[in-house]
Design a protein around this motif. Structure first.
Motif, PDB file in Angstrom:
ATOM      1  N   ALA A  30     -87.888 -47.132 -83.575  1.00 31.67           N
ATOM      2  CA  ALA A  30     -87.403 -48.432 -83.812  1.00 31.67           C
ATOM      3  C   ALA A  30     -86.278 -48.623 -82.757  1.00 31.67           C
ATOM      4  O   ALA A  30     -86.091 -49.601 -82.098  1.00 31.67           O
ATOM      5  CB  ALA A  30     -86.890 -48.696 -85.291  1.00 31.67           C
ATOM      6  N   ASP A  31     -85.399 -47.478 -82.567  1.00 35.57           N
ATOM      7  CA  ASP A  31     -84.229 -47.634 -81.619  1.00 35.57           C
ATOM      8  C   ASP A  31     -84.681 -48.076 -80.132  1.00 35.57           C
ATOM      9  O   ASP A  31     -84.491 -48.868 -79.339  1.00 35.57           O
ATOM     10  CB  ASP A  31     -83.448 -46.330 -81.735  1.00 35.57           C
ATOM     11  CG  ASP A  31     -82.698 -46.297 -83.162  1.00 35.57           C
ATOM     12  OD1 ASP A  31     -82.570 -47.304 -83.647  1.00 35.57           O
ATOM     13  OD2 ASP A  31     -82.517 -44.949 -83.359  1.00 35.57           O
ATOM     14  N   VAL A  32     -85.903 -47.117 -79.934  1.00 35.26           N
ATOM     15  CA  VAL A  32     -86.429 -47.016 -78.523  1.00 35.26           C
ATOM     16  C   VAL A  32     -87.007 -48.640 -78.171  1.00 35.26           C
ATOM     17  O   VAL A  32     -86.935 -49.333 -77.406  1.00 35.26           O
ATOM     18  CB  VAL A  32     -87.222 -46.194 -78.016  1.00 35.26           C
ATOM     19  CG1 VAL A  32     -87.969 -46.130 -77.037  1.00 35.26           C
ATOM     20  CG2 VAL A  32     -86.702 -44.707 -78.289  1.00 35.26           C
ATOM     21  N   ARG A  33     -87.838 -49.016 -79.298  1.00 34.38           N
ATOM     22  CA  ARG A  33     -88.444 -50.342 -79.051  1.00 34.38           C
ATOM     23  C   ARG A  33     -87.213 -51.505 -78.945  1.00 34.38           C
ATOM     24  O   ARG A  33     -87.452 -52.251 -78.254  1.00 34.38           O
ATOM     25  CB  ARG A  33     -89.128 -50.569 -80.467  1.00 34.38           C
ATOM     26  CG  ARG A  33     -90.729 -49.826 -80.441  1.00 34.38           C
ATOM     27  CD  ARG A  33     -91.811 -50.382 -81.142  1.00 34.38           C
ATOM     28  NE  ARG A  33     -91.313 -50.434 -82.683  1.00 34.38           N
ATOM     29  CZ  ARG A  33     -91.327 -49.601 -83.426  1.00 34.38           C
ATOM     30  NH1 ARG A  33     -92.004 -48.253 -83.076  1.00 34.38           N
ATOM     31  NH2 ARG A  33     -90.824 -49.532 -84.729  1.00 34.38           N
ATOM     32  N   GLN A  34     -86.086 -51.208 -79.726  1.00 32.30           N
ATOM     33  CA  GLN A  34     -85.339 -52.249 -79.762  1.00 32.30           C
ATOM     34  C   GLN A  34     -84.469 -52.428 -78.352  1.00 32.30           C
ATOM     35  O   GLN A  34     -84.251 -53.413 -77.885  1.00 32.30           O
ATOM     36  CB  GLN A  34     -84.236 -52.078 -81.029  1.00 32.30           C
ATOM     37  CG  GLN A  34     -83.158 -53.222 -80.706  1.00 32.30           C
ATOM     38  CD  GLN A  34     -83.753 -54.430 -81.109  1.00 32.30           C
ATOM     39  OE1 GLN A  34     -84.654 -54.741 -82.061  1.00 32.30           O
ATOM     40  NE2 GLN A  34     -83.370 -55.590 -80.547  1.00 32.30           N
ATOM     41  N   ALA A  35     -84.096 -50.984 -77.800  1.00 28.59           N
ATOM     42  CA  ALA A  35     -83.558 -51.023 -76.474  1.00 28.59           C
ATOM     43  C   ALA A  35     -84.488 -51.567 -75.656  1.00 28.59           C
ATOM     44  O   ALA A  35     -83.861 -52.321 -74.366  1.00 28.59           O
ATOM     45  CB  ALA A  35     -83.371 -49.590 -76.286  1.00 28.59           C
ATOM     46  N   VAL A  36     -85.938 -51.387 -75.410  1.00 24.86           N
ATOM     47  CA  VAL A  36     -86.740 -51.898 -74.537  1.00 24.86           C
ATOM     48  C   VAL A  36     -86.810 -53.431 -74.515  1.00 24.86           C
ATOM     49  O   VAL A  36     -86.617 -54.268 -73.632  1.00 24.86           O
ATOM     50  CB  VAL A  36     -88.088 -51.353 -74.674  1.00 24.86           C
ATOM     51  CG1 VAL A  36     -89.102 -51.990 -73.652  1.00 24.86           C
ATOM     52  CG2 VAL A  36     -87.937 -49.926 -74.419  1.00 24.86           C
ATOM     53  N   ALA A  37     -86.728 -54.040 -75.791  1.00 27.66           N
ATOM     54  CA  ALA A  37     -86.925 -55.436 -75.973  1.00 27.66           C
ATOM     55  C   ALA A  37     -85.531 -56.003 -75.614  1.00 27.66           C
ATOM     56  O   ALA A  37     -85.480 -57.172 -74.861  1.00 27.66           O
ATOM     57  CB  ALA A  37     -87.292 -55.733 -77.617  1.00 27.66           C
ATOM     58  N   ALA A  96     -82.998 -59.224 -71.310  1.00 26.98           N
ATOM     59  CA  ALA A  96     -81.664 -59.750 -70.484  1.00 26.98           C
ATOM     60  C   ALA A  96     -81.701 -59.515 -69.117  1.00 26.98           C
ATOM     61  O   ALA A  96     -81.296 -60.433 -68.460  1.00 26.98           O
ATOM     62  CB  ALA A  96     -80.549 -58.380 -71.042  1.00 26.98           C
ATOM     63  N   SER A  97     -82.841 -58.638 -68.652  1.00 27.70           N
ATOM     64  CA  SER A  97     -83.011 -58.668 -67.093  1.00 27.70           C
ATOM     65  C   SER A  97     -84.226 -59.670 -66.698  1.00 27.70           C
ATOM     66  O   SER A  97     -84.315 -59.956 -65.664  1.00 27.70           O
ATOM     67  CB  SER A  97     -83.454 -57.142 -66.950  1.00 27.70           C
ATOM     68  OG  SER A  97     -84.728 -56.974 -67.596  1.00 27.70           O
ATOM     69  N   GLY A  98     -84.989 -59.951 -67.622  1.00 32.26           N
ATOM     70  CA  GLY A  98     -86.127 -60.792 -67.184  1.00 32.26           C
ATOM     71  C   GLY A  98     -87.204 -60.145 -66.276  1.00 32.26           C
ATOM     72  O   GLY A  98     -87.953 -60.699 -65.532  1.00 32.26           O
ATOM     73  N   LEU A  99     -87.144 -58.912 -66.273  1.00 32.55           N
ATOM     74  CA  LEU A  99     -87.980 -58.079 -65.265  1.00 32.55           C
ATOM     75  C   LEU A  99     -89.178 -57.653 -66.027  1.00 32.55           C
ATOM     76  O   LEU A  99     -90.231 -57.210 -65.378  1.00 32.55           O
ATOM     77  CB  LEU A  99     -87.305 -56.828 -64.921  1.00 32.55           C
ATOM     78  CG  LEU A  99     -86.023 -57.191 -63.925  1.00 32.55           C
ATOM     79  CD1 LEU A  99     -85.393 -55.913 -63.511  1.00 32.55           C
ATOM     80  CD2 LEU A  99     -86.135 -58.104 -62.706  1.00 32.55           C
ATOM     81  N   CYS A 100     -89.362 -57.874 -67.432  1.00 31.20           N
ATOM     82  CA  CYS A 100     -90.601 -57.459 -68.015  1.00 31.20           C
ATOM     83  C   CYS A 100     -91.532 -58.563 -68.193  1.00 31.20           C
ATOM     84  O   CYS A 100     -91.239 -59.772 -68.675  1.00 31.20           O
ATOM     85  CB  CYS A 100     -90.315 -56.920 -69.352  1.00 31.20           C
ATOM     86  SG  CYS A 100     -88.999 -55.691 -69.265  1.00 31.20           S
ATOM     87  N   GLU A 101     -92.807 -58.554 -67.464  1.00 36.32           N
ATOM     88  CA  GLU A 101     -93.587 -59.730 -67.575  1.00 36.32           C
ATOM     89  C   GLU A 101     -94.831 -59.464 -68.799  1.00 36.32           C
ATOM     90  O   GLU A 101     -95.123 -58.277 -69.077  1.00 36.32           O
ATOM     91  CB  GLU A 101     -94.364 -59.929 -66.266  1.00 36.32           C
ATOM     92  CG  GLU A 101     -93.307 -60.218 -65.118  1.00 36.32           C
ATOM     93  CD  GLU A 101     -94.242 -60.591 -63.867  1.00 36.32           C
ATOM     94  OE1 GLU A 101     -95.539 -60.309 -64.051  1.00 36.32           O
ATOM     95  OE2 GLU A 101     -93.604 -60.775 -62.848  1.00 36.32           O
ATOM     96  N   VAL A 155     -94.975 -47.525 -76.407  1.00 32.04           N
ATOM     97  CA  VAL A 155     -93.707 -47.061 -76.697  1.00 32.04           C
ATOM     98  C   VAL A 155     -93.964 -45.506 -76.918  1.00 32.04           C
ATOM     99  O   VAL A 155     -93.125 -44.563 -76.380  1.00 32.04           O
ATOM    100  CB  VAL A 155     -92.794 -47.794 -77.627  1.00 32.04           C
ATOM    101  CG1 VAL A 155     -91.640 -46.838 -77.610  1.00 32.04           C
ATOM    102  CG2 VAL A 155     -92.481 -49.206 -77.161  1.00 32.04           C
ATOM    103  N   TYR A 156     -94.837 -45.484 -78.045  1.00 32.33           N
ATOM    104  CA  TYR A 156     -94.860 -43.622 -78.357  1.00 32.33           C
ATOM    105  C   TYR A 156     -95.260 -42.930 -77.506  1.00 32.33           C
ATOM    106  O   TYR A 156     -94.799 -41.698 -77.225  1.00 32.33           O
ATOM    107  CB  TYR A 156     -95.776 -44.026 -79.539  1.00 32.33           C
ATOM    108  CG  TYR A 156     -95.988 -42.605 -80.150  1.00 32.33           C
ATOM    109  CD1 TYR A 156     -95.250 -41.788 -81.037  1.00 32.33           C
ATOM    110  CD2 TYR A 156     -97.236 -41.887 -79.840  1.00 32.33           C
ATOM    111  CE1 TYR A 156     -95.519 -40.467 -81.432  1.00 32.33           C
ATOM    112  CE2 TYR A 156     -97.581 -40.685 -80.357  1.00 32.33           C
ATOM    113  CZ  TYR A 156     -96.813 -39.927 -81.057  1.00 32.33           C
ATOM    114  OH  TYR A 156     -96.929 -38.678 -81.618  1.00 32.33           O
TER     115      TYR A 156
END
Length: 220
Positions: A71-78, A83-88, A97-98
């Motif tokens: 859950a921490d990893v998913r939240q960090a990625v989200a 914030a960056s807008g680099l994820c399309e 993620v797993y």
């Protein structure tokens, strides 16, 4: 020339103000000179360049933090994508993620410290008697012997030399003439030297309009 009283008053006030200012300035000078006379014997301190002290010892290493949860990893990625807008596209799924975390841990090791050794377990009970295996077949024996001989070698000692053999038969190749439908035909044929000419065996026919030297006539 007649001077009025008002003018005299203004002139007196101006002179008084000048005298007051002069008195204040003279008093400051007098006080300053007195202070300097009193401090003639004071020690003059000349500032020097400060000397850098030695570096202190490094503090103890902090405790290892807890591993991030899925859950921490998913939240960090989200948060990063927002914030960056680099994820399309859509946010990564739990399976993506797993898989990424699994690949990272495989390459960089996410294993924690080993735990304490557990206590020894109790001895297990005796198992049931097994059934007799089927009889070994000749094929199985042959396969095992073949595999063993291929790996370790099963060649015995060399035997004695055999008796000399008899002389072999010598072949003879010649050009022969046979009877054809339109006349004589020529063939390249062979036989053993101890056989008659009738035993010639044809190899191939000589092309028409051609002949060979010293042919053997085997026409009947």
């Amino acid at each position: 020339m007649k001077v009025s009283g008002r003018t005299l008053i203004k002139t007196g006030i101006g002179v008084g103000a000048v005298l007051l200012i002069v008195g204040v300035i003279w008093g400051n000078v007098f006080v300053t000179n007195m202070a300097l006379d009193q401090n003639k014997d004071a020690v003059t301190i000349t500032p020097t360049t400060p000397v850098k002290g030695e570096r202190g010892e490094r503090g103890p290493k902090g405790d290892k933090g807890d591993q991030p949860s899925a859950a921490d990893v998913r939240q960090a990625v989200a948060d990063y994508c927002a914030a960056s807008g680099l994820c399309e596209g859509k946010a990564p799924s739990a399976s993506i993620v797993y898989a990424a975390v699994t690949r990272y841990c495989t390459e960089n090791s996410c294993r924690g410290e080993s735990g304490a050794n557990g206590t020894n377990g109790n001895n297990g009970k005796d198992g049931r008697d097994g059934k007799d295996a089927p009889a070994v077949t000749n094929t199985q024996i042959q396969e095992q012997v073949t595999a063993y001989c291929a790996e370790f070698g099963c060649t015995g000692p060399a035997g004695e030399n055999g008796l000399p053999g008899t002389n072999g038969r010598t072949p003879l190749i010649s050009c022969v003439i046979r009877s054809g439908s339109l006349g004589p035909d020529y063939y390249v044929a062979w036989k053993y030297t101890d056989e008659s000419d009738a035993a010639y065996r044809d190899i191939c026919q000589v092309p028409p309009m051609s002949s060979c030297s010293n042919p053997v006539d085997v026409r009947s």
